[in-house]
Design an enzyme around this catalytic site. Structure first.
Site, short mmCIF file in Angstrom:
data_model
loop_
_atom_site.label_atom_id
_atom_site.label_comp_id
_atom_site.label_asym_id
_atom_site.label_seq_id
_atom_site.Cartn_x
_atom_site.Cartn_y
_atom_site.Cartn_z
N PRO A 2 0.84 -1.20 0.00
CA PRO A 2 0.00 0.00 0.00
C PRO A 2 0.87 1.25 0.00
O PRO A 2 1.95 1.24 0.57
CB PRO A 2 -0.79 -0.11 1.30
CG PRO A 2 0.01 -1.00 2.17
CD PRO A 2 0.77 -1.92 1.27
N GLU A 3 0.42 2.28 -0.66
CA GLU A 3 1.15 3.54 -0.62
C GLU A 3 0.50 4.44 0.43
O GLU A 3 -0.50 4.09 1.05
CB GLU A 3 1.14 4.20 -2.00
CG GLU A 3 1.92 3.33 -3.00
CD GLU A 3 2.64 4.17 -4.05
OE1 GLU A 3 3.02 5.31 -3.77
OE2 GLU A 3 2.81 3.64 -5.17
N LYS A 57 4.34 5.50 6.17
CA LYS A 57 3.34 4.44 6.14
C LYS A 57 3.23 3.70 7.48
O LYS A 57 2.61 2.65 7.57
CB LYS A 57 3.66 3.46 5.00
CG LYS A 57 3.49 4.13 3.64
CD LYS A 57 3.53 3.15 2.50
CE LYS A 57 4.92 2.76 2.13
NZ LYS A 57 4.94 1.98 0.88
N ARG A 278 12.77 1.03 -10.27
CA ARG A 278 11.32 0.81 -10.28
C ARG A 278 10.76 0.94 -11.68
O ARG A 278 11.29 1.70 -12.51
CB ARG A 278 10.62 1.85 -9.38
CG ARG A 278 11.19 1.97 -7.99
CD ARG A 278 10.95 0.72 -7.15
NE ARG A 278 9.54 0.43 -6.93
CZ ARG A 278 8.83 0.96 -5.94
NH1 ARG A 278 9.38 1.79 -5.08
NH2 ARG A 278 7.55 0.65 -5.81
#
Ligand SMILES: [Zn+2]
Length: 288
Positions: A2-3, A57, A278
């Site tokens: 999750p971001e 996060k 990425r």
């Protein structure tokens, strides 16, 4: 993974459910999830959750009249929080991938259960056990905070400061933005989207980005995340918010996952390359 917008969505919804609730007992089903801390049950018994804060996060649970006891929780790859109320209704947040494990809690991926005095329960589930919900002192929370830069979603985030910091980096601008000690919370999806909005190519060296571009990029970074939080995040990694709704920011993405499609702004075909380790998406025409 999750971001930040997903984690922020979980935080906002979860705090409405559990703030003010007193912990009656803690059940640990897998000790790795609590960092093998055998004191967690005794420490948290009787404590009332004051609030849930967030650094990057990382979720930080604080407790009423407790200045030196915190619960730090990270969802990592497959973590979830599920709140089960008196009617047995479930509000879940995090990944949906343990759906196969069923909706009767605890199930095989349940790692910790926080039972409240009103007979509701908060479950921490984590299939792959990379996440955690562990105790921390105020000093440990301070150390965690020190590892993160300011967040672009913060009101009054200083874009002039952002531009001057970017000027000192010689890495690709994408790599600079992903570094959490510079600005916290920008993950892969949101960096690509912000760069598209600011018309800056991800591979540009950060110190070659002009001040005007940097200011645009700063604003775009905050905007793209705030817009995502409004709709509950993105769903690529099977994310559901604690209301059980799928986030749907995917509908708004302009470059991420759009390779091969026409750029909405100029019509050029969106490319996917690797940058900063990425998968990276950009328009080769209007991002300079
Ligand atoms: Zn374009």
């Amino acid at each position: 993974m999750p971001e930040l917008p997903e984690v922020e969505t979980v935080r906002m919804q979860l705090r409405q459910k559990v703030a003010g609730k007193q912990i009656e007992s803690v059940e640990v089903f897998h000790s790795k999830a609590v960092n093998h801390d055998e004191t967690i049950e005794d420490t948290l018994r009787g404590k009332t959750i004051a609030d849930i804060d967030r650094i990057g996060k990382l979720l930080i649970f604080s407790f009423v009249d407790e200045a030196d006891v915190f619960l730090l929780a990270h969802l990592k790859m497959t973590g979830q929080f599920f709140f089960v109320d008196l009617e047995g209704d479930i509000a879940g947040g995090g990944h949906t991938m343990t759906e196969s494990a069923g909706r009767d809690f605890p199930h095989k991926h349940s790692r910790v259960a926080f039972h409240f005095t009103d007979h509701t329960t908060l479950y921490f589930n984590d299939m792959r056990l990379f996440g955690y919900a562990k105790l921390a002192t105020a000093a440990e929370v301070a150390i965690a905070r020190g590892k993160f830069g300011p967040e672009p979603i913060t009101p009054n985030f200083d874009c002039t400061w952002f531009a001057s910091k970017l000027k000192k980096r010689k890495t690709p601008v994408k790599a600079a933005l992903l570094g959490q000690s510079f600005v916290a919370g920008l993950g892969n999806i949101y960096v690509d989207e912000a760069l598209w909005r600011a018309k800056v190519r991800p591979t540009r060296r950060a110190d070659k980005v002009t001040k005007a571009e940097a200011l645009l990029l700063c604003k775009a970074s905050g905007d793209v995340m705030n817009e995502s939080i409004k709709v509950g995040g993105t769903t690529f990694q099977h994310f559901v918010d604690t209301g059980g709704d799928n986030g749907n920011f995917t509908d708004y993405l302009k470059v991420f996952g759009q390779q091969g499609k026409a750029c909405e702004r100029c019509g050029e075909t969106i490319k996917k390359i690797r940058c900063a380790g990425r998968g990276t998406h950009y328009c080769p025409s209007c991002q300079k």
